[in-house]
Design a protein around this motif. Sequence first.
Motif, PDB file in Angstrom:
ATOM      1  N   LEU A  31      38.303  37.070  36.912  1.00  0.00           N
ATOM      2  CA  LEU A  31      37.661  38.083  37.501  1.00  0.00           C
ATOM      3  C   LEU A  31      36.103  38.069  37.271  1.00  0.00           C
ATOM      4  O   LEU A  31      35.593  38.295  38.328  1.00  0.00           O
ATOM      5  N   PHE A  32      35.637  37.483  36.364  1.00  0.00           N
ATOM      6  CA  PHE A  32      34.436  37.205  36.187  1.00  0.00           C
ATOM      7  C   PHE A  32      33.520  36.471  37.327  1.00  0.00           C
ATOM      8  O   PHE A  32      32.640  36.753  37.989  1.00  0.00           O
ATOM      9  N   ILE A  33      34.529  35.277  37.557  1.00  0.00           N
ATOM     10  CA  ILE A  33      33.694  34.582  38.595  1.00  0.00           C
ATOM     11  C   ILE A  33      33.954  35.202  39.878  1.00  0.00           C
ATOM     12  O   ILE A  33      32.866  34.955  40.930  1.00  0.00           O
ATOM     13  N   SER A  34      35.047  35.544  40.293  1.00  0.00           N
ATOM     14  CA  SER A  34      35.166  36.277  41.622  1.00  0.00           C
ATOM     15  C   SER A  34      34.440  37.482  42.026  1.00  0.00           C
ATOM     16  O   SER A  34      34.281  37.968  43.031  1.00  0.00           O
ATOM     17  N   HIS A  60      24.035  48.657  49.614  1.00  0.00           N
ATOM     18  CA  HIS A  60      24.611  48.018  48.454  1.00  0.00           C
ATOM     19  C   HIS A  60      26.042  47.532  49.043  1.00  0.00           C
ATOM     20  O   HIS A  60      26.873  47.525  48.038  1.00  0.00           O
ATOM     21  N   GLN A  61      26.133  47.256  50.136  1.00  0.00           N
ATOM     22  CA  GLN A  61      27.467  46.858  50.784  1.00  0.00           C
ATOM     23  C   GLN A  61      28.043  45.597  49.961  1.00  0.00           C
ATOM     24  O   GLN A  61      29.140  45.618  49.694  1.00  0.00           O
ATOM     25  N   ASP A  62      27.298  44.798  49.733  1.00  0.00           N
ATOM     26  CA  ASP A  62      27.598  43.623  48.882  1.00  0.00           C
ATOM     27  C   ASP A  62      28.307  43.728  47.702  1.00  0.00           C
ATOM     28  O   ASP A  62      29.214  43.287  47.289  1.00  0.00           O
ATOM     29  N   LEU A  63      27.442  44.852  47.029  1.00  0.00           N
ATOM     30  CA  LEU A  63      27.949  45.154  45.643  1.00  0.00           C
ATOM     31  C   LEU A  63      29.348  45.780  45.603  1.00  0.00           C
ATOM     32  O   LEU A  63      30.402  45.464  44.999  1.00  0.00           O
ATOM     33  N   TYR A  64      29.487  46.742  46.701  1.00  0.00           N
ATOM     34  CA  TYR A  64      30.615  47.424  47.046  1.00  0.00           C
ATOM     35  C   TYR A  64      31.886  46.527  47.218  1.00  0.00           C
ATOM     36  O   TYR A  64      32.908  46.540  46.636  1.00  0.00           O
ATOM     37  N   GLU A  65      31.601  45.656  48.034  1.00  0.00           N
ATOM     38  CA  GLU A  65      32.764  44.411  48.224  1.00  0.00           C
ATOM     39  C   GLU A  65      33.004  43.579  47.232  1.00  0.00           C
ATOM     40  O   GLU A  65      34.271  43.073  47.094  1.00  0.00           O
ATOM     41  N   ARG A  70      38.151  42.925  44.654  1.00  0.00           N
ATOM     42  CA  ARG A  70      39.276  42.500  43.947  1.00  0.00           C
ATOM     43  C   ARG A  70      40.046  43.813  43.319  1.00  0.00           C
ATOM     44  O   ARG A  70      40.792  43.822  42.480  1.00  0.00           O
ATOM     45  N   ASN A  71      39.937  44.801  44.391  1.00  0.00           N
ATOM     46  CA  ASN A  71      41.024  46.158  44.097  1.00  0.00           C
ATOM     47  C   ASN A  71      42.301  45.666  44.776  1.00  0.00           C
ATOM     48  O   ASN A  71      42.758  46.338  45.652  1.00  0.00           O
ATOM     49  N   VAL A  72      42.897  44.614  44.201  1.00  0.00           N
ATOM     50  CA  VAL A  72      44.060  44.137  44.944  1.00  0.00           C
ATOM     51  C   VAL A  72      45.274  44.002  43.994  1.00  0.00           C
ATOM     52  O   VAL A  72      45.430  43.151  43.178  1.00  0.00           O
ATOM     53  N   PRO A  73      46.324  44.894  44.076  1.00  0.00           N
ATOM     54  CA  PRO A  73      47.209  45.094  43.224  1.00  0.00           C
ATOM     55  C   PRO A  73      48.258  43.701  42.967  1.00  0.00           C
ATOM     56  O   PRO A  73      48.670  43.745  41.748  1.00  0.00           O
ATOM     57  N   ILE A  74      48.164  43.061  44.025  1.00  0.00           N
ATOM     58  CA  ILE A  74      49.056  41.782  44.018  1.00  0.00           C
ATOM     59  C   ILE A  74      48.529  40.788  43.026  1.00  0.00           C
ATOM     60  O   ILE A  74      49.580  40.166  42.256  1.00  0.00           O
ATOM     61  N   PHE A  75      47.596  40.808  42.656  1.00  0.00           N
ATOM     62  CA  PHE A  75      46.872  39.809  41.467  1.00  0.00           C
ATOM     63  C   PHE A  75      47.420  40.650  39.938  1.00  0.00           C
ATOM     64  O   PHE A  75      47.597  39.717  39.249  1.00  0.00           O
ATOM     65  N   VAL A  76      47.184  41.992  40.005  1.00  0.00           N
ATOM     66  CA  VAL A  76      47.729  42.409  38.714  1.00  0.00           C
ATOM     67  C   VAL A  76      49.208  42.329  38.675  1.00  0.00           C
ATOM     68  O   VAL A  76      49.609  41.953  37.457  1.00  0.00           O
ATOM     69  N   ALA A  77      50.009  42.256  39.781  1.00  0.00           N
ATOM     70  CA  ALA A  77      51.514  42.094  39.680  1.00  0.00           C
ATOM     71  C   ALA A  77      51.641  40.734  39.110  1.00  0.00           C
ATOM     72  O   ALA A  77      52.596  40.643  38.219  1.00  0.00           O
ATOM     73  N   LEU A 589      48.843  42.080  51.862  1.00  0.00           N
ATOM     74  CA  LEU A 589      48.808  42.592  50.490  1.00  0.00           C
ATOM     75  C   LEU A 589      47.466  42.284  49.948  1.00  0.00           C
ATOM     76  O   LEU A 589      47.085  42.585  49.115  1.00  0.00           O
ATOM     77  N   PHE A 590      46.631  41.692  51.090  1.00  0.00           N
ATOM     78  CA  PHE A 590      45.229  41.584  50.615  1.00  0.00           C
ATOM     79  C   PHE A 590      44.214  42.451  51.025  1.00  0.00           C
ATOM     80  O   PHE A 590      42.752  41.928  51.267  1.00  0.00           O
ATOM     81  N   THR A 591      44.472  43.688  51.588  1.00  0.00           N
ATOM     82  CA  THR A 591      43.614  44.528  51.944  1.00  0.00           C
ATOM     83  C   THR A 591      42.628  44.982  50.790  1.00  0.00           C
ATOM     84  O   THR A 591      43.262  45.309  49.693  1.00  0.00           O
ATOM     85  N   ASN A 592      41.357  44.760  50.721  1.00  0.00           N
ATOM     86  CA  ASN A 592      40.542  45.364  49.807  1.00  0.00           C
ATOM     87  C   ASN A 592      39.746  46.593  49.931  1.00  0.00           C
ATOM     88  O   ASN A 592      39.394  47.214  48.764  1.00  0.00           O
ATOM     89  N   TYR A 593      39.645  46.914  51.299  1.00  0.00           N
ATOM     90  CA  TYR A 593      39.080  48.368  51.232  1.00  0.00           C
ATOM     91  C   TYR A 593      39.674  49.033  52.590  1.00  0.00           C
ATOM     92  O   TYR A 593      40.298  48.269  53.324  1.00  0.00           O
ATOM     93  N   VAL A 594      39.338  50.239  52.624  1.00  0.00           N
ATOM     94  CA  VAL A 594      40.055  50.905  53.786  1.00  0.00           C
ATOM     95  C   VAL A 594      38.775  51.466  54.741  1.00  0.00           C
ATOM     96  O   VAL A 594      37.994  52.016  54.212  1.00  0.00           O
ATOM     97  N   SER A 595      38.954  50.959  55.914  1.00  0.00           N
ATOM     98  CA  SER A 595      37.956  51.675  56.920  1.00  0.00           C
ATOM     99  C   SER A 595      39.173  52.268  57.656  1.00  0.00           C
ATOM    100  O   SER A 595      39.059  53.693  57.392  1.00  0.00           O
TER     101      SER A 595
END
Lengths: 667, 299
Positions: A31-34, A60-65, A70-77, A589-595
């Motif tokens: 998490l820290f690196i990514s 600040h789009q770069d910070l948002y992204e 990393r709001n990706v549930p599959i990693f948590v799974a 599974l890798f959607t990170n944000y919603v437009s």
Amino acid sequence: MKSKTSFFNKTIYKKNLTRFVAFPLLYFAFLFISMSCNMLVNRLNMQKSPDAYIQTLKTHQDLYEGVMNRNVPIFVAIYMILVTLAVFSYLYQRRSCNMMHAFPVNRKIMFSTGIASILTLTLLPQLAVTLINTILYLVFGAGSLVWIPWYWMLCMIAYDLCFLGIALFTAMISGQLITNFIFYWIFNFMFMAAEVVIRVLLSFLCFGVYSSDIYRNKLLCMTPSAYLPHHTGIYINDATYRIYHILPEALPTLLVYALVGIGLAGLAYLLYQHKALETCGDFIAVPFMKPVFTLGMTFFASLLATVGIGYALTNLLSENETVFFISIMILCLGIGVILYFIIQMLIDRTRHVWKRRYMKYCCIYTGVIFAFLLCVRFDVFGIERQVPTASDVFEVDMTMGETTYALTDADEIADFISIHKEIINEKEELLDYSRHCSEPYGFLDISYHLKDGSSLSRSYRLPDYAGKSEAYQNTCQKLLSLFNDKDAILTHGISKNYAELQAEDVTFYPFDAPDDGSEEKTYTNAQLQNLYEAFVQDIKEGNYKITDLDASAPCYSDSFALVLRSPEPILLDRTKYSFYYTGRSSLSLFTNYVSVTGALSPVSKMAVAEETKEAVAANGDMTAHLYIHPTPDCTHTLQAMIDMGMITNTDDLTLSTAGEVYMFTDE
Amino acid sequence: MIQIDNVSKSFHGTQALDHLQMHVPKGAIYGLVGPNGAGKSTIIRHIVGAYRPDEGEILIDGENIRENASIKEKIAYIPDEIFYFAQATTLDMMHYYKGLYPSFDEQYFYKICKCFPMLNLKKPIRSFSKGTIKQVAFVLALSIHPALLVLDEPVDGLDPVMRRQIWSLIMGEVADRGTTVLVSSHNLRELEDVCDHIGILSHGHIILERSLDNLQSSVTKVQVAFDGDLPPIPEGLQVLHSVTNGRVSTLILKGQPREAQEKMAALHPLLLDVLPLSLEEIFIYEMEGEHYEVKNILF
């Protein structure tokens, strides 16, 4: 020393943390690196480009992204099953299982201490990274957005609880480490996978259902890894990147999934309390799950295998639906019987499964799947006949060839639905063309977007109506009337503001032209505008058809492409939904944000609809492109082509038929 | 101490325990013997609370062992296959036991470690030999000062010196603290020096359960020689087994040794010796008297 709290044992807890410290360390590093390092490096690099940096500071789009990527549930799974396997690994080896349960702790304490250990091992790295990201946001001047890392943390807590519940449940069902791992992923994806397989099977067997429909997962909510990214993200305005909203359904969704996870954990606790430790090492540790697993897996696996082989047979047995169906049936039943006994061997760990009891279950399975296939084939479930009522439909998109019309008028929708029903009634005549058609045919693709946010799609092959039944010919005429209606072509096919468009370029594609571009010519704006207006005139006089199902209808093989500029952004009828039905796979599974996506809930769709419409209106496309195959009836267009020197006379064109030009054939 | 009432258990259609009745008195050293597959390890796992019976109940000091952490605090268990955490050292396991068992005596732990000079407290246990791994188990178990010590094939893999050492420590616990010991084995010769109660397990139930004194006082081996043929045996003595070689007859008699000697002496034999019986012999002949197929029970 035993803790005075009755749900917790400090010794076991400390032991778990020390034994499995590698997990949170690796997770934190990831998490820290990514996230944090990535944001830091990007921002430092960006400072080297002043323009980009200044632009970035506005949003600040770069910070948002950097966080929401990393709001990706599959990693948590993935992490959760590994940690759960580790903490409860004692259940899967006889010596550790017996010894741990001989120690002076009861199962309640072991279970709850195990959960506490897992949550500690998971939440600590997430929290540490959140704190670091918060500091980064503050350092980089994004103080107003500092809620984003904490929203990410909230999502993580909900995901943790959800996947922990699933992991605990599968841990108590299985008696082996590897089967726990397998069951975990089965539970995570079985609904989505089952729906995909059944949809593909339906596409083989049902009239009008095609495999392109497999991505409309109605049971997506049963697959948290795929559902959560689309419903718990933060909406940003694609056009401006200035607006950040948590989706309206995000917080309730997080709460629901967290509660589901807690519920599953409670169920796992009950299973643990009654778990017979002598089942350690068994494929399935809970007796009542054995027949459920056997029959369920056999059913699913045989359908899956059938689908795979069915694809191969599609071309071989495409000309006779009855033969194809019987082949599918035999395949499914045969593979199913074989798989049933293989799975039974795995569960019982013996090859001797040819017992009366198992034969009985096998017959039950065979009967069930036989009945299922017959019901599907004869549309007992009403899948083929499923057509929404007009009052439930928000919009229907109908596509023939490259032309898509979106109907939103209630009367138009009702008219179209009646045509659709006629097509269904002509199933017997059209069925044998579904898989293979040796004569020219057109595709009719239909998508109903309902007011409740759901959608229904169908696709039909419509063969050349010449020589067919009177009923079919009438249906085709009604359909073509819709598509070739003058106003429809002008407003749907071109644009609502067709009268204001200015032609600015044309490219002529003669049928027998050389490939070296030696015949390319340039034209004046007046000539281009004249050509466009002549074409519009032909449409108004009913001389032009945008599509046809009469293969013998005359049509020129030559075509031209007109580029038209609008004084204001072109708004298609489909604005509200076209951005939502982008064909984006909801299997992602890798959607990170919603437009905007096709999987948004109705609440979110409506919430962003107006905003997107405004954004599109402000930044929409100013040009339209028309690809035109003129017919001999398009007298005004042909004359304009002659007047501007595109052709000398109509003899320069190659006369063909609609069947050759824009219909399909499988020969 | 341990009362097992009518316990039955089946696994995958096999009846492992069949209405088993068993009683281990407090302070006894109870040897549970039986062939492979008799159910020894199974009943032991029930006693320590790992397994649950299909029917019946298991009481330790009058309380049901099921999910009873307070009773388990008094039980030390050394299984046939010993478990330690991966990469754990003896010291790691000591701290773990200390955290779980309130009665764990850390000073005693270090004291008895000195009895095992080859034991490296800081080395991972998995790197030890089989015998040393067992030593660690004994050290940890005895440091708990348990009220009940449950041993499943305990000295398997230990050299004779170490066996003696282990049993010496166990006897010390028994003597000092009245520890009850339940030890399972398929080797009667090993147990006869230490046990004072014996239970024979076969096909999931106890076929014989006696104190050793009772056993030894109930069977006598005599060697007699007469001038002529062997006369009729006096009433009150049941012959379990008889072997005659020439004039010398070796008889296994059911009854107390003194009584058997007096009655046989009344026949005025030329030779009369009362010979020591091993535990194994006692059971073989006792089982024959019970009309069991001995070859199905003993080893």
